[in-house]
Design a protein around this motif. Sequence first.
Motif, PDB file in Angstrom:
ATOM      1  N   PRO A  13      71.437  -2.560  18.040  1.00  0.00           N
ATOM      2  CA  PRO A  13      72.764  -2.000  18.285  1.00  0.00           C
ATOM      3  C   PRO A  13      73.682  -2.258  17.087  1.00  0.00           C
ATOM      4  CG  PRO A  13      72.592  -4.128  19.329  1.00  0.00           C
ATOM      5  CD  PRO A  13      71.250  -3.854  18.702  1.00  0.00           C
ATOM      6  N   ALA A  16      78.541  -5.075  14.551  1.00  0.00           N
ATOM      7  CA  ALA A  16      79.920  -5.472  14.861  1.00  0.00           C
ATOM      8  C   ALA A  16      80.099  -5.790  16.336  1.00  0.00           C
ATOM      9  CB  ALA A  16      80.889  -4.368  14.436  1.00  0.00           C
ATOM     10  N   GLU A  17      79.393  -5.067  17.202  1.00  0.00           N
ATOM     11  CA  GLU A  17      79.509  -5.329  18.635  1.00  0.00           C
ATOM     12  C   GLU A  17      78.869  -6.657  19.017  1.00  0.00           C
ATOM     13  OE1 GLU A  17      78.659  -2.178  21.354  1.00  0.00           O
ATOM     14  OE2 GLU A  17      79.228  -0.623  19.909  1.00  0.00           O
ATOM     15  N   PHE A  18      77.763  -6.971  18.371  1.00  0.00           N
ATOM     16  CA  PHE A  18      77.103  -8.260  18.641  1.00  0.00           C
ATOM     17  C   PHE A  18      77.948  -9.412  18.102  1.00  0.00           C
ATOM     18  CE2 PHE A  18      73.365 -11.208  17.611  1.00  0.00           C
ATOM     19  CZ  PHE A  18      73.346 -11.740  18.894  1.00  0.00           C
ATOM     20  N   THR A  19      78.614  -9.200  16.987  1.00  0.00           N
ATOM     21  CA  THR A  19      79.432 -10.246  16.373  1.00  0.00           C
ATOM     22  C   THR A  19      80.541 -10.713  17.315  1.00  0.00           C
ATOM     23  OG1 THR A  19      78.979  -9.356  14.176  1.00  0.00           O
ATOM     24  CG2 THR A  19      80.857 -10.828  14.367  1.00  0.00           C
ATOM     25  N   VAL A  20      81.077  -9.799  18.097  1.00  0.00           N
ATOM     26  CA  VAL A  20      82.120 -10.167  19.077  1.00  0.00           C
ATOM     27  C   VAL A  20      81.581 -11.216  20.054  1.00  0.00           C
ATOM     28  CG1 VAL A  20      83.558  -9.305  20.960  1.00  0.00           C
ATOM     29  CG2 VAL A  20      83.289  -7.947  18.872  1.00  0.00           C
ATOM     30  N   TYR A  21      80.353 -11.018  20.497  1.00  0.00           N
ATOM     31  CA  TYR A  21      79.731 -11.981  21.409  1.00  0.00           C
ATOM     32  C   TYR A  21      79.465 -13.313  20.703  1.00  0.00           C
ATOM     33  CZ  TYR A  21      78.973  -8.393  24.978  1.00  0.00           C
ATOM     34  OH  TYR A  21      79.142  -7.436  25.943  1.00  0.00           O
ATOM     35  N   VAL A 238      74.606  -6.254  24.834  1.00  0.00           N
ATOM     36  CA  VAL A 238      74.937  -5.159  23.914  1.00  0.00           C
ATOM     37  C   VAL A 238      73.868  -4.067  23.995  1.00  0.00           C
ATOM     38  CG1 VAL A 238      75.498  -4.533  21.541  1.00  0.00           C
ATOM     39  CG2 VAL A 238      76.095  -6.802  22.383  1.00  0.00           C
ATOM     40  N   LYS A 241      74.005  -1.185  26.569  1.00  0.00           N
ATOM     41  CA  LYS A 241      74.906  -0.053  26.328  1.00  0.00           C
ATOM     42  C   LYS A 241      74.169   1.119  25.663  1.00  0.00           C
ATOM     43  CE  LYS A 241      78.818  -3.179  25.453  1.00  0.00           C
ATOM     44  NZ  LYS A 241      79.834  -3.576  24.441  1.00  0.00           N
ATOM     45  N   TYR A 242      73.062   0.821  24.995  1.00  0.00           N
ATOM     46  CA  TYR A 242      72.409   1.821  24.163  1.00  0.00           C
ATOM     47  C   TYR A 242      71.006   2.196  24.623  1.00  0.00           C
ATOM     48  CZ  TYR A 242      76.257   0.908  20.995  1.00  0.00           C
ATOM     49  OH  TYR A 242      77.512   0.773  20.467  1.00  0.00           O
TER      50      TYR A 242
END
Length: 371
Positions: A13, A16-21, A238, A241-242
Amino acid sequence: MNNPVYVTQPAMPPLAEFTVYLEKIWEKRILTNNGPFHKQFEKDLAGYLGVKYISVFTNGTLALLTALQALRISGKVITTPFSFVATTHSLWWNNIKPVFADIEPEYLNLDPEKVEAAITPQVTAIMPVHVYGNPCKVEQFEKLANKYGLRLIYDAAHAFGVKVNGQSVLNYGELSILSFHATKVFNTFEGGAIICHSEDMKHRIDNLKNFGFRGETVVEEPGINAKMNELQAAFGLVQLKYVNTYIARRKIIAELYRKHLMDIPGIRFIPDMKGVSHSYTYFPVLIDASVYGKTRDEIYEGLKRHNIYTRRYFYPLISQFPSYKGLLSANPGNLPVAEKVAEQVLCLPIFPDMEHEFIEVISEYLKENAV
């Protein structure tokens, strides 16, 4: 090909989305032991898959080992020789003797008729595999298990998201085991899960994967450390979502392969099953050398010279490995369909980001080498 093309490539994925976690993990400093992402992942995953209870693991092999412990299985278990070796290893590590039965020729799953013929008083369970994500003959296995009083566990490592007439294939049997290895449709780097159908069984599984602890100071039985950590769980959240996008892309690739390969003599691919929503985990073809003109291994080596790396899933058969070939059920000639398929099968590259040009190159090579 200028760059190597492998049989699969991990779906990833947006970073950037994983970095939030990751930032939240760093903030809370909870890395494992049933942390918040672990809990959320189990909840969201159960909802996505359409199952009641799920327990996530650090990998699929530990999930298999624990599932057998959870049902207290012993004696002999009938299973398929046509699978990844972890299927049978999980039996051996639990001091269970595997009994191999042959597969059916169309979808290459364990054949219920051969299973029934192999049942003896020492057999306590059946462990079929949904090979390549194609569902086994689940209704027939249910009848067999009830008729002979056997436990029924499915190795569903390839069957993430697969449905039969709108119902998750994971709801069949007493337990189903998933793998979230990097090569799978849905991955958490490594990972796995057990699907069960009661709250009591989920508690038992959760205890077993945490050393056997119930509460802070009570260890009810010898367990193992198989807990999924927060990094894996966050990655899984994450990925959820995909995953529908990943499966949709895989379906397009499978359809393109079928379009290109359908008229080549000596090459057979496995069609979609009626009433089944597939996840297109692999794209296997069977090469009949007597018709095609070259053996599977000749094609395997030829593609490799062109920087295309296919895999011979599953060759050799598990029953042909030194650890198991001494078993009576592994005797040469006892598994004729599996033995034939293992000499013919070749899994072609398939992954969500695969360029369609690769499909054309591979298909053209197969056409050019046909007699």
